[in-house]
Design an enzyme around this catalytic site. Structure first.
Site, mmCIF file in Angstrom:
data_model
loop_
_atom_site.group_PDB
_atom_site.id
_atom_site.type_symbol
_atom_site.label_atom_id
_atom_site.label_comp_id
_atom_site.label_asym_id
_atom_site.label_seq_id
_atom_site.Cartn_x
_atom_site.Cartn_y
_atom_site.Cartn_z
ATOM 1 N N ARG A 155 0.838 -1.192 0.000
ATOM 2 C CA ARG A 155 0.000 0.000 0.000
ATOM 3 C C ARG A 155 0.874 1.243 0.000
ATOM 4 O O ARG A 155 1.990 1.240 0.530
ATOM 5 C CB ARG A 155 -0.918 0.016 1.213
ATOM 6 C CG ARG A 155 -2.009 -1.048 1.207
ATOM 7 C CD ARG A 155 -2.940 -0.852 2.393
ATOM 8 N NE ARG A 155 -4.044 -1.804 2.389
ATOM 9 C CZ ARG A 155 -4.046 -2.961 3.012
ATOM 10 N NH1 ARG A 155 -2.962 -3.330 3.707
ATOM 11 N NH2 ARG A 155 -5.082 -3.768 2.958
ATOM 12 N N LYS A 182 -4.381 -0.918 7.401
ATOM 13 C CA LYS A 182 -5.810 -0.865 7.701
ATOM 14 C C LYS A 182 -6.209 -1.960 8.691
ATOM 15 O O LYS A 182 -7.076 -1.775 9.537
ATOM 16 C CB LYS A 182 -6.632 -1.036 6.420
ATOM 17 C CG LYS A 182 -6.574 0.149 5.471
ATOM 18 C CD LYS A 182 -7.466 -0.127 4.266
ATOM 19 C CE LYS A 182 -7.474 1.061 3.314
ATOM 20 N NZ LYS A 182 -8.340 0.805 2.134
ATOM 21 N N HIS A 255 -2.073 1.657 -6.279
ATOM 22 C CA HIS A 255 -3.102 0.681 -5.907
ATOM 23 C C HIS A 255 -3.420 -0.275 -7.051
ATOM 24 O O HIS A 255 -3.798 -1.426 -6.820
ATOM 25 C CB HIS A 255 -4.375 1.399 -5.471
ATOM 26 C CG HIS A 255 -5.251 0.572 -4.582
ATOM 27 N ND1 HIS A 255 -4.912 0.245 -3.290
ATOM 28 C CD2 HIS A 255 -6.442 -0.034 -4.807
ATOM 29 C CE1 HIS A 255 -5.853 -0.494 -2.751
ATOM 30 N NE2 HIS A 255 -6.795 -0.691 -3.656
ATOM 31 N N ARG A 258 -1.486 -3.410 -6.890
ATOM 32 C CA ARG A 258 -2.027 -4.438 -5.982
ATOM 33 C C ARG A 258 -3.035 -5.316 -6.709
ATOM 34 O O ARG A 258 -3.019 -6.541 -6.595
ATOM 35 C CB ARG A 258 -2.687 -3.779 -4.763
ATOM 36 C CG ARG A 258 -1.706 -3.217 -3.764
ATOM 37 C CD ARG A 258 -2.399 -2.464 -2.646
ATOM 38 N NE ARG A 258 -3.228 -3.304 -1.804
ATOM 39 C CZ ARG A 258 -2.803 -4.063 -0.802
ATOM 40 N NH1 ARG A 258 -1.500 -4.134 -0.537
ATOM 41 N NH2 ARG A 258 -3.640 -4.765 -0.060
ATOM 42 N N HIS A 282 -4.783 -8.906 3.812
ATOM 43 C CA HIS A 282 -6.223 -8.734 3.980
ATOM 44 C C HIS A 282 -6.695 -9.547 5.179
ATOM 45 O O HIS A 282 -6.202 -10.660 5.412
ATOM 46 C CB HIS A 282 -6.977 -9.183 2.726
ATOM 47 C CG HIS A 282 -6.820 -8.251 1.575
ATOM 48 N ND1 HIS A 282 -6.916 -8.665 0.257
ATOM 49 C CD2 HIS A 282 -6.567 -6.918 1.516
ATOM 50 C CE1 HIS A 282 -6.733 -7.634 -0.545
ATOM 51 N NE2 HIS A 282 -6.513 -6.569 0.198
ATOM 52 N N TYR A 291 -10.140 -8.010 -5.383
ATOM 53 C CA TYR A 291 -8.957 -7.489 -6.058
ATOM 54 C C TYR A 291 -8.628 -8.264 -7.331
ATOM 55 O O TYR A 291 -7.809 -7.824 -8.118
ATOM 56 C CB TYR A 291 -7.741 -7.545 -5.120
ATOM 57 C CG TYR A 291 -7.630 -6.358 -4.195
ATOM 58 C CD1 TYR A 291 -6.601 -5.445 -4.318
ATOM 59 C CD2 TYR A 291 -8.554 -6.151 -3.184
ATOM 60 C CE1 TYR A 291 -6.491 -4.356 -3.474
ATOM 61 C CE2 TYR A 291 -8.461 -5.069 -2.338
ATOM 62 C CZ TYR A 291 -7.436 -4.173 -2.480
ATOM 63 O OH TYR A 291 -7.338 -3.096 -1.640
#
Length: 442
Positions: A155, A182, A255, A258, A282, A291
């Site tokens: 990230r 996150k 992003h 990713r 995650h 994703y």
């Protein structure tokens, strides 16, 4: 109790990243801008729907509205649960989100990535040879940033928060601290062979300028005299990617790397979803699936194998690598399942011609001669006709006629012209003087 105070109470009670707290405050400010001094007791479900209708009509995207709705629903839920609001137990933001339009693919094709890499590499050589500033400078630093996103899918915030001491060169691992994520979970990223030279260059330059263990590692301001900031920020990284986008004509963001990494990993033979989930850090595997872009090439191959296994395809024309045969692969469905063409769907009926009577000798004269010769066949037919036209026949004669019929059939078969069929006259036909001799269909 005001909406802003409710939000501050929620932020105080939770361990949020600065970026997350900023989104909660922005959502609350949007609410206050619409409702102004409206008491919190009057903000009910219908009032929220009215606000939604107005704000969407004014051009706000559905995704932005869902961001407001989801964050404010969380704040109101916390207030109701802990008794900060006592006038109602119904969350006014419940079921107020909308379905946004499907986004375009977020992956970047390999050809575009390679063009961007080649351009950055050429800028590195240009700066080294000319000692002049390139459009993206220092090029070696931004090439290292590019490769970090490509190889690890890290990230953007996590990359900016990497410290000098987070690189374990002996173990070839990168530590990503939980407070930067996150999920608030600490995890490691492996240093791959392709990434190692770029990371080694960063560490070498950091050692030269005397970075301390807790200093920001990816900080362009420390590696170039053209920047004067204290720490590298999001704007500087996004500015570099905008230049890449303009150069290769394909949108590139950290992003998107990713999404591209997750999709590429799921195209591998192993398709290890747990490995992909761990690499992207995650907490929920459903997030990882979001994703991953659909691989239509793989889908086509699977459906093709299914059709082969079930016999839907009867023949496949393969391509010759030499190029001497057609370059396309054509598949043909079985004849019984092939759809008729418009011309064949309703063919015009053919006009039937009445059969024409032809003499026996003429019929047989059209057929090719065999070793027995046409004269033998003609004599056999004349002899059979003479026997059939006899007026009076006795029982003894019937037995002799049967024997003659059998000899005649054997003669025709031996000559290879046994396409005619000889039928013995019935007693009724004999009494009427009728004989019957018919040809078989070819």
């Amino acid at each position: 109790m005001t909406p802003l105070k409710l939000t501050e109470e929620y932020i105080f009670a939770h361990d949020l990243r600065d970026a997350s707290a900023k989104i909660y405050r922005a959502s609350t400010k949007a609410l206050i801008k619409h409702f102004r001094t409206t008491p919190i007791e009057e903000i009910d479900h219908r009032a929220v729907l009215t606000w939604r209708k107005k704000i969407l009509e004014n051009g706000l995207s559905k995704r932005s509205w869902n961001t407001y709705s989801n964050h404010l629903r969380t704040v109101w839920g916390y207030a109701i649960e802990h008794g900060l609001t006592t006038h109602t137990t119904i969350n006014p933001f419940r079921k107020t989100s909308v379905i946004p339009p499907k986004r375009a693919s977020k992956t970047i094709n390999g050809e575009a990535i390679q063009r961007a890499r080649n351009w950055l590499t050429s800028l590195v050589g240009q700066e080294r040879c000319t000692q002049e500033r390139s459009p993206i400078t220092p090029a070696w630093f931004w090439l290292a940033v590019f490769e970090m996103f490509y190889y690890t899918g890290i990230r953007l915030n996590a990359l900016l928060c990497l410290r000098y001491k987070d690189i374990d060169w002996d173990r070839q691992m990168i530590l990503v601290r939980g407070e930067t994520e996150k999920t608030h979970r600490e995890f490691f990223l492996p240093i791959m062979e392709g990434l190692a030279p770029h990371l080694c260059r960063i560490l070498g330059e950091a050692e030269k300028i005397g970075l301390s263990p807790d200093d920001q590692l990816f900080n362009v301001n420390r590696f170039s005299r053209h920047y004067h900031g204290k720490e590298m920020n999001i704007d500087q990284v996004e500015s570099m990617y905008r230049k890449l986008t303009d150069k290769v004509r394909v949108r590139m963001t950290p992003h998107r790397f990713r999404h591209t990494l997750a999709t590429d990993l799921m195209k591998q033979p192993e398709r290890n979803i747990h490995l992909t989930k761990s690499l992207l850090n995650h907490s929920n595997i459903a997030t990882t699936m979001n994703y991953i872009e659909v691989d239509y090439g793989h889908m086509r191959a699977v459906l093709h194998e299914r059709s082969l296994a079930q016999g839907a395809l009867s023949r496949v024309r393969r391509v010759d690598p030499s190029g001497t045969t057609p370059t396309s692969i054509t598949t043909f469905p079985p004849a019984q399942t092939r759809l008729p063409s418009p011309e064949r769907a309703h063919p015009k009926p053919k006009k039937l011609q009445p059969p024409q009577q032809r003499p026996i000798a003429e019929v047989n004269s059209d057929r090719p001669s065999r070793s027995t010769g046409p004269s033998v066949l003609q004599k056999a037919l004349e002899f059979a006709s003479a026997q059939l036209h006899r007026g009076s026949v006795t029982s003894a004669t019937d037995g002799q006629t049967d024997q003659i019929d059998q000899n005649l059939v054997l003669t025709l078969m031996a000559s290879g012209l046994g396409v005619g069929r000889f039928r013995k006259s019935t007693s009724t036909e004999r009494s009427m003087g009728i004989t019957s001799f018919s040809r078989a269909s070819p």
